[in-house]
Design a protein around this motif. Structure first.
Motif, mmCIF file in Angstrom:
data_model
loop_
_atom_site.group_PDB
_atom_site.id
_atom_site.type_symbol
_atom_site.label_atom_id
_atom_site.label_comp_id
_atom_site.label_asym_id
_atom_site.label_seq_id
_atom_site.Cartn_x
_atom_site.Cartn_y
_atom_site.Cartn_z
ATOM 1 N N VAL A 152 2.309 -14.351 -27.491
ATOM 2 C CA VAL A 152 1.092 -15.144 -27.382
ATOM 3 C C VAL A 152 1.362 -16.442 -28.123
ATOM 4 N N TYR A 153 0.989 -17.577 -27.512
ATOM 5 C CA TYR A 153 1.280 -18.887 -28.094
ATOM 6 C C TYR A 153 -0.012 -19.662 -28.335
ATOM 7 N N THR A 154 0.050 -20.566 -29.292
ATOM 8 C CA THR A 154 -1.080 -21.435 -29.581
ATOM 9 C C THR A 154 -0.551 -22.762 -30.110
ATOM 10 N N VAL A 155 -1.393 -23.762 -30.127
ATOM 11 C CA VAL A 155 -1.061 -25.058 -30.708
ATOM 12 C C VAL A 155 -1.920 -25.221 -31.949
ATOM 13 N N ILE A 156 -1.317 -25.657 -33.029
ATOM 14 C CA ILE A 156 -2.072 -25.884 -34.266
ATOM 15 C C ILE A 156 -1.785 -27.293 -34.768
ATOM 16 N N LYS A 157 -2.640 -27.759 -35.654
ATOM 17 C CA LYS A 157 -2.410 -29.004 -36.357
ATOM 18 C C LYS A 157 -2.468 -28.670 -37.840
ATOM 19 N N SER A 158 -1.469 -29.095 -38.565
ATOM 20 C CA SER A 158 -1.365 -28.794 -39.983
ATOM 21 C C SER A 158 -1.019 -30.075 -40.727
ATOM 22 N N ASN A 159 -1.468 -30.191 -41.955
ATOM 23 C CA ASN A 159 -1.206 -31.392 -42.743
ATOM 24 C C ASN A 159 -0.866 -31.013 -44.178
ATOM 25 N N ARG A 160 0.184 -30.207 -44.347
ATOM 26 C CA ARG A 160 0.601 -29.798 -45.688
ATOM 27 C C ARG A 160 1.357 -30.916 -46.376
ATOM 28 N N SER A 161 1.146 -31.027 -47.658
ATOM 29 C CA SER A 161 1.910 -31.966 -48.469
ATOM 30 C C SER A 161 2.134 -31.318 -49.828
ATOM 31 N N PHE A 162 3.084 -31.853 -50.586
ATOM 32 C CA PHE A 162 3.462 -31.263 -51.865
ATOM 33 C C PHE A 162 3.515 -32.348 -52.929
ATOM 34 N N ALA A 163 2.863 -32.099 -54.043
ATOM 35 C CA ALA A 163 2.774 -33.082 -55.124
ATOM 36 C C ALA A 163 4.151 -33.447 -55.669
ATOM 37 N N ASP A 164 5.064 -32.483 -55.736
ATOM 38 C CA ASP A 164 6.370 -32.771 -56.321
ATOM 39 C C ASP A 164 7.338 -33.450 -55.350
ATOM 40 N N LEU A 165 6.878 -33.815 -54.156
ATOM 41 C CA LEU A 165 7.711 -34.566 -53.219
ATOM 42 C C LEU A 165 7.415 -36.062 -53.232
ATOM 43 N N SER A 166 6.454 -36.478 -54.025
ATOM 44 C CA SER A 166 6.098 -37.889 -54.087
ATOM 45 C C SER A 166 7.326 -38.709 -54.485
ATOM 46 N N GLY A 167 7.734 -39.631 -53.610
ATOM 47 C CA GLY A 167 8.898 -40.465 -53.876
ATOM 48 C C GLY A 167 10.235 -39.793 -53.602
ATOM 49 N N HIS A 168 10.250 -38.554 -53.201
ATOM 50 C CA HIS A 168 11.510 -37.845 -52.939
ATOM 51 C C HIS A 168 12.066 -38.260 -51.577
ATOM 52 N N TRP A 169 13.380 -38.384 -51.467
ATOM 53 C CA TRP A 169 14.022 -38.834 -50.235
ATOM 54 C C TRP A 169 13.755 -37.896 -49.052
ATOM 55 N N ALA A 170 13.477 -36.618 -49.301
ATOM 56 C CA ALA A 170 13.291 -35.649 -48.213
ATOM 57 C C ALA A 170 11.824 -35.370 -47.896
ATOM 58 N N GLU A 201 9.324 -36.649 -46.045
ATOM 59 C CA GLU A 201 8.851 -36.594 -44.653
ATOM 60 C C GLU A 201 9.412 -35.396 -43.910
ATOM 61 N N ASP A 202 10.703 -35.122 -44.080
ATOM 62 C CA ASP A 202 11.322 -34.005 -43.377
ATOM 63 C C ASP A 202 10.789 -32.660 -43.862
ATOM 64 N N VAL A 203 10.676 -32.502 -45.172
ATOM 65 C CA VAL A 203 10.171 -31.241 -45.723
ATOM 66 C C VAL A 203 8.736 -30.998 -45.275
ATOM 67 N N GLU A 204 7.903 -32.014 -45.334
ATOM 68 C CA GLU A 204 6.502 -31.835 -44.929
ATOM 69 C C GLU A 204 6.390 -31.566 -43.433
ATOM 70 N N MET A 205 7.247 -32.191 -42.617
ATOM 71 C CA MET A 205 7.250 -31.892 -41.183
ATOM 72 C C MET A 205 7.614 -30.420 -40.960
ATOM 73 N N LEU A 206 8.648 -29.937 -41.635
ATOM 74 C CA LEU A 206 9.062 -28.544 -41.476
ATOM 75 C C LEU A 206 8.027 -27.571 -42.042
ATOM 76 N N ALA A 207 7.350 -27.955 -43.103
ATOM 77 C CA ALA A 207 6.278 -27.107 -43.650
ATOM 78 C C ALA A 207 5.115 -27.018 -42.672
ATOM 79 N N SER A 240 6.717 -22.928 -49.436
ATOM 80 C CA SER A 240 6.728 -23.568 -50.745
ATOM 81 C C SER A 240 6.570 -22.519 -51.833
ATOM 82 N N TRP A 241 6.782 -22.963 -53.064
ATOM 83 C CA TRP A 241 6.623 -22.060 -54.205
ATOM 84 C C TRP A 241 5.162 -21.842 -54.535
ATOM 85 N N SER A 242 4.331 -22.823 -54.229
ATOM 86 C CA SER A 242 2.888 -22.689 -54.409
ATOM 87 C C SER A 242 2.231 -23.605 -53.385
#
Length: 148
Positions: free
Chosen positions: A34-52, A54-60, A67-69
């Motif tokens: 069974v398939y569905t489409v979702i929209k998610s907007n996760r972000s992580f405080a400890d990624l602010s300014g980190h080179w990865a 955009e990629d990490v948040e896209m994969l999350a 994530s750890w929390s």
């Protein structure tokens, strides 16, 4: 996303194409589900300014990385063999399979299904002593071998 029998959502490889009056989705699935489409907007405080960031948040947001929390990712932490196997299995949309031949992976381990699926798909191999060494930090060489 595909939904398993326990109502959990998982990433499924797919391509979205916009038409003038609609959208089309091509799903690349190795199984019926069974398939569905979702929209998610996760972000992580400890990624602010980190080179990865955009990629990490896209994969999350695609449910490939966890994530750890709720707001901490720990981007500079080393990754284990089990964690990397789980990333590969999730990114390919494979179903967990706890049936594996490794002496150090039990059905109760959080990664058992991912390691079993990765083994079944030929993505991973263990060591000569029939172990997987799930909690060992993965090397770049091992990552490349699993990806290839």
């Amino acid at each position: 996303m595909w939904i398993d029998t326990e109502q959990h959502m998982h990433f499924i490889p797919s391509v979205f194409t916009n038409r003038s009056d609609s959208a089309e989705v091509l799903i690349h699935s190795p199984h019926n589900s069974v398939y569905t489409v979702i929209k998610s907007n996760r972000s992580f405080a400890d990624l602010s300014g980190h080179w990865a960031k955009e990629d990490v948040e896209m994969l999350a947001n695609k449910l490939i990385v966890n994530s750890w929390s709720n707001n901490q990712f720990a981007p500079d932490r080393q990754i284990t063999r089990a964690e990397f196997a789980a990333l590969l299995v999730r990114s390919l949309g494979l179903q967990d399979d706890k049936d594996n031949a490794y002496t150090d992976v039990t059905d109760q381990d959080w990664y058992a299904g991912a390691v079993g699926a990765a083994q079944k798909a030929g993505l991973v191999t263990g060591f000569e002593d029939d172990s997987f060494k799930s909690n060992a930090n993965i090397t770049r060489e091992q990552m490349v071998t699993m990806i290839v």
